[in-house]
Design a protein around this motif. Sequence first.
Motif, PDB file in Angstrom:
ATOM      1  N   ASN A 173       0.730  -1.188  -0.142  1.00 43.31           N
ATOM      2  CA  ASN A 173      -0.046  -0.036   0.125  1.00 43.31           C
ATOM      3  C   ASN A 173       0.909   1.365   0.195  1.00 43.31           C
ATOM      4  O   ASN A 173       2.054   1.243   0.618  1.00 43.31           O
ATOM      5  N   GLU A 174       0.619   2.161  -0.873  1.00 34.73           N
ATOM      6  CA  GLU A 174       1.239   3.495  -1.003  1.00 34.73           C
ATOM      7  C   GLU A 174       0.545   4.503  -0.264  1.00 34.73           C
ATOM      8  O   GLU A 174      -0.555   4.817  -0.655  1.00 34.73           O
ATOM      9  N   TYR A 175       1.322   5.123   0.688  1.00 34.38           N
ATOM     10  CA  TYR A 175       0.696   6.437   1.264  1.00 34.38           C
ATOM     11  C   TYR A 175       1.660   7.653   0.736  1.00 34.38           C
ATOM     12  O   TYR A 175       2.800   7.651   1.110  1.00 34.38           O
ATOM     13  N   LEU A 176       1.137   8.420   0.029  1.00 31.37           N
ATOM     14  CA  LEU A 176       1.973   9.380  -0.820  1.00 31.37           C
ATOM     15  C   LEU A 176       1.884  10.698  -0.210  1.00 31.37           C
ATOM     16  O   LEU A 176       2.853  11.687  -0.428  1.00 31.37           O
ATOM     17  N   GLY A 177       0.769  11.149   0.569  1.00 30.93           N
ATOM     18  CA  GLY A 177       0.674  12.520   1.014  1.00 30.93           C
ATOM     19  C   GLY A 177       0.767  13.396  -0.119  1.00 30.93           C
ATOM     20  O   GLY A 177       0.506  13.475  -1.166  1.00 30.93           O
ATOM     21  N   GLY A 178       0.973  14.753   0.512  1.00 33.49           N
ATOM     22  CA  GLY A 178       1.022  15.757  -0.288  1.00 33.49           C
ATOM     23  C   GLY A 178       2.537  16.375  -0.658  1.00 33.49           C
ATOM     24  O   GLY A 178       3.311  15.751  -0.028  1.00 33.49           O
ATOM     25  N   PRO A 179       2.463  17.708  -1.044  1.00 35.04           N
ATOM     26  CA  PRO A 179       4.052  18.223  -1.240  1.00 35.04           C
ATOM     27  C   PRO A 179       4.425  18.466   0.275  1.00 35.04           C
ATOM     28  O   PRO A 179       3.851  18.685   1.167  1.00 35.04           O
ATOM     29  N   GLY A 180       5.647  18.179   0.022  1.00 38.11           N
ATOM     30  CA  GLY A 180       6.491  18.373   1.526  1.00 38.11           C
ATOM     31  C   GLY A 180       6.702  17.045   2.168  1.00 38.11           C
ATOM     32  O   GLY A 180       7.268  16.847   3.610  1.00 38.11           O
ATOM     33  N   THR A 181       5.836  16.083   2.088  1.00 35.36           N
ATOM     34  CA  THR A 181       5.913  14.874   2.921  1.00 35.36           C
ATOM     35  C   THR A 181       6.629  13.679   2.227  1.00 35.36           C
ATOM     36  O   THR A 181       6.712  13.573   0.848  1.00 35.36           O
ATOM     37  N   THR A 182       7.205  12.492   3.034  1.00 38.76           N
ATOM     38  CA  THR A 182       7.907  11.511   2.386  1.00 38.76           C
ATOM     39  C   THR A 182       6.805  10.397   2.382  1.00 38.76           C
ATOM     40  O   THR A 182       6.264  10.087   3.277  1.00 38.76           O
ATOM     41  N   PRO A 183       6.818   9.974   1.217  1.00 36.38           N
ATOM     42  CA  PRO A 183       6.003   8.668   0.815  1.00 36.38           C
ATOM     43  C   PRO A 183       6.437   7.564   1.684  1.00 36.38           C
ATOM     44  O   PRO A 183       7.552   7.426   2.116  1.00 36.38           O
ATOM     45  N   LEU A 184       5.316   6.923   2.204  1.00 36.08           N
ATOM     46  CA  LEU A 184       5.489   5.548   2.887  1.00 36.08           C
ATOM     47  C   LEU A 184       5.137   4.313   2.015  1.00 36.08           C
ATOM     48  O   LEU A 184       3.799   4.422   1.521  1.00 36.08           O
ATOM     49  N   TYR A 185       5.886   3.228   1.877  1.00 33.29           N
ATOM     50  CA  TYR A 185       5.480   2.158   1.254  1.00 33.29           C
ATOM     51  C   TYR A 185       5.384   1.027   2.341  1.00 33.29           C
ATOM     52  O   TYR A 185       6.335   0.771   2.916  1.00 33.29           O
ATOM     53  N   HIS A 186       4.142   0.663   2.358  1.00 32.28           N
ATOM     54  CA  HIS A 186       3.669  -0.642   3.097  1.00 32.28           C
ATOM     55  C   HIS A 186       3.637  -1.984   2.885  1.00 32.28           C
ATOM     56  O   HIS A 186       2.740  -1.863   1.904  1.00 32.28           O
ATOM     57  N   PHE A 187       4.559  -2.810   3.059  1.00 33.27           N
ATOM     58  CA  PHE A 187       4.830  -4.343   2.420  1.00 33.27           C
ATOM     59  C   PHE A 187       4.217  -5.094   3.302  1.00 33.27           C
ATOM     60  O   PHE A 187       4.375  -5.207   4.347  1.00 33.27           O
ATOM     61  N   ASP A 188       3.507  -6.343   2.610  1.00 27.40           N
ATOM     62  CA  ASP A 188       3.385  -7.555   3.478  1.00 27.40           C
ATOM     63  C   ASP A 188       4.136  -8.723   2.619  1.00 27.40           C
ATOM     64  O   ASP A 188       3.822  -9.036   1.531  1.00 27.40           O
ATOM     65  N   MET A 189       5.126  -9.149   3.337  1.00 23.97           N
ATOM     66  CA  MET A 189       5.942 -10.330   2.745  1.00 23.97           C
ATOM     67  C   MET A 189       5.672 -11.713   3.256  1.00 23.97           C
ATOM     68  O   MET A 189       6.365 -12.626   3.045  1.00 23.97           O
ATOM     69  N   TYR A 190       4.384 -11.913   3.908  1.00 21.58           N
ATOM     70  CA  TYR A 190       3.862 -13.101   4.449  1.00 21.58           C
ATOM     71  C   TYR A 190       4.023 -14.247   3.350  1.00 21.58           C
ATOM     72  O   TYR A 190       4.603 -15.268   3.676  1.00 21.58           O
ATOM     73  N   ARG A 191       3.589 -14.087   2.096  1.00 20.80           N
ATOM     74  CA  ARG A 191       3.625 -14.935   1.195  1.00 20.80           C
ATOM     75  C   ARG A 191       4.937 -15.015   0.345  1.00 20.80           C
ATOM     76  O   ARG A 191       4.820 -15.989  -0.732  1.00 20.80           O
ATOM     77  N   ILE A 192       5.914 -14.294   0.412  1.00 22.42           N
ATOM     78  CA  ILE A 192       7.189 -14.409   0.105  1.00 22.42           C
ATOM     79  C   ILE A 192       8.075 -15.150   0.472  1.00 22.42           C
ATOM     80  O   ILE A 192       8.490 -15.008   1.616  1.00 22.42           O
ATOM     81  N   THR A 193       8.538 -16.355  -0.105  1.00 28.18           N
ATOM     82  CA  THR A 193       9.438 -17.069   0.457  1.00 28.18           C
ATOM     83  C   THR A 193      10.827 -17.545  -0.374  1.00 28.18           C
ATOM     84  O   THR A 193      11.706 -17.928   0.285  1.00 28.18           O
ATOM     85  N   LEU A 194      10.774 -16.897  -1.390  1.00 32.83           N
ATOM     86  CA  LEU A 194      12.098 -16.994  -2.333  1.00 32.83           C
ATOM     87  C   LEU A 194      12.312 -15.882  -2.827  1.00 32.83           C
ATOM     88  O   LEU A 194      11.463 -15.005  -3.106  1.00 32.83           O
ATOM     89  N   PRO A 195      13.573 -15.487  -2.983  1.00 35.45           N
ATOM     90  CA  PRO A 195      14.287 -14.386  -3.735  1.00 35.45           C
ATOM     91  C   PRO A 195      13.609 -14.046  -5.035  1.00 35.45           C
ATOM     92  O   PRO A 195      12.920 -12.991  -5.479  1.00 35.45           O
ATOM     93  N   GLU A 196      13.185 -15.165  -5.847  1.00 36.21           N
ATOM     94  CA  GLU A 196      12.649 -14.814  -7.242  1.00 36.21           C
ATOM     95  C   GLU A 196      11.192 -14.435  -6.910  1.00 36.21           C
ATOM     96  O   GLU A 196      10.803 -13.759  -7.780  1.00 36.21           O
ATOM     97  N   ALA A 197      10.207 -14.946  -6.080  1.00 37.64           N
ATOM     98  CA  ALA A 197       9.110 -14.268  -5.774  1.00 37.64           C
ATOM     99  C   ALA A 197       9.206 -12.873  -5.325  1.00 37.64           C
ATOM    100  O   ALA A 197       8.460 -12.034  -5.738  1.00 37.64           O
ATOM    101  N   LEU A 198      10.008 -12.296  -4.584  1.00 38.68           N
ATOM    102  CA  LEU A 198      10.149 -11.060  -4.200  1.00 38.68           C
ATOM    103  C   LEU A 198      10.592 -10.059  -5.636  1.00 38.68           C
ATOM    104  O   LEU A 198       9.888  -9.146  -5.662  1.00 38.68           O
TER     105      LEU A 198
END
Length: 150
Positions: free
Chosen positions: A66-91
Motif C-alpha cells: 500500500n502506498e501512502y504518498l501524502g502531499g507536497p513536502g511529505t515523504t512517501p511511505l510504502y507498506h509491504f506485506d511479505m507473508y507469502r514471499i518465501t523465495l528471492p525470485e518471488a520477491l
Amino acid sequence: MTRKIITHSPEETIALAESIGRQLRKGDVIAYTGELGAGKTTFTRGIARGMGLPDEVHSPTFALVNEYLGGPGTTPLYHFDMYRITLPEALESTGFFDYPLSESVFAIEWSENIPYALPEQCLRIGMAYGEGDTRIITIEGDDRFADPGH
C-alpha cells in the motif's frame, strides 16, 4: 540500541509509533516481525500519522503493498506485506526493487521472510502479544529511536 516498550492499548501503540514516525527520514526501512494480528498494521498507522500522512492505513496482505504518498513536502511511505514471499525470485517478481527507497520510507511486515533484501541499517520492530490489548514491542535501531517519546 535496543529498547523494549509495553503498550496497553491500540491507542498507546499508535502514539508510540507516531513519535517514531516523526523521526523517520528518506531511505529508512522499518522491518517488522511478529505474529499475525500482533499490531504491525496498527503500528504503521501511527508511523504514517507521525510522518504527516493520512492515517487511513490498511493491511497490505492482499495488495502486497500500500502506498501512502501524502502531499507536497511529505515523504512517501510504502507498506509491504511479505507473508507469502518465501523465495528471492518471488520477491523480484513483485516489483519490490522498483520502489524508490532513497526518496521514501519502507515499512515491511513479515520482514523475516526477506532478510537478504533488508539493508543492514534498518529499524527492527518486533511485536508480541501480552495480556488483552497489551503489546510487547522491541525496537532495535540507531540512536534516533533510543527514547521514542516513552
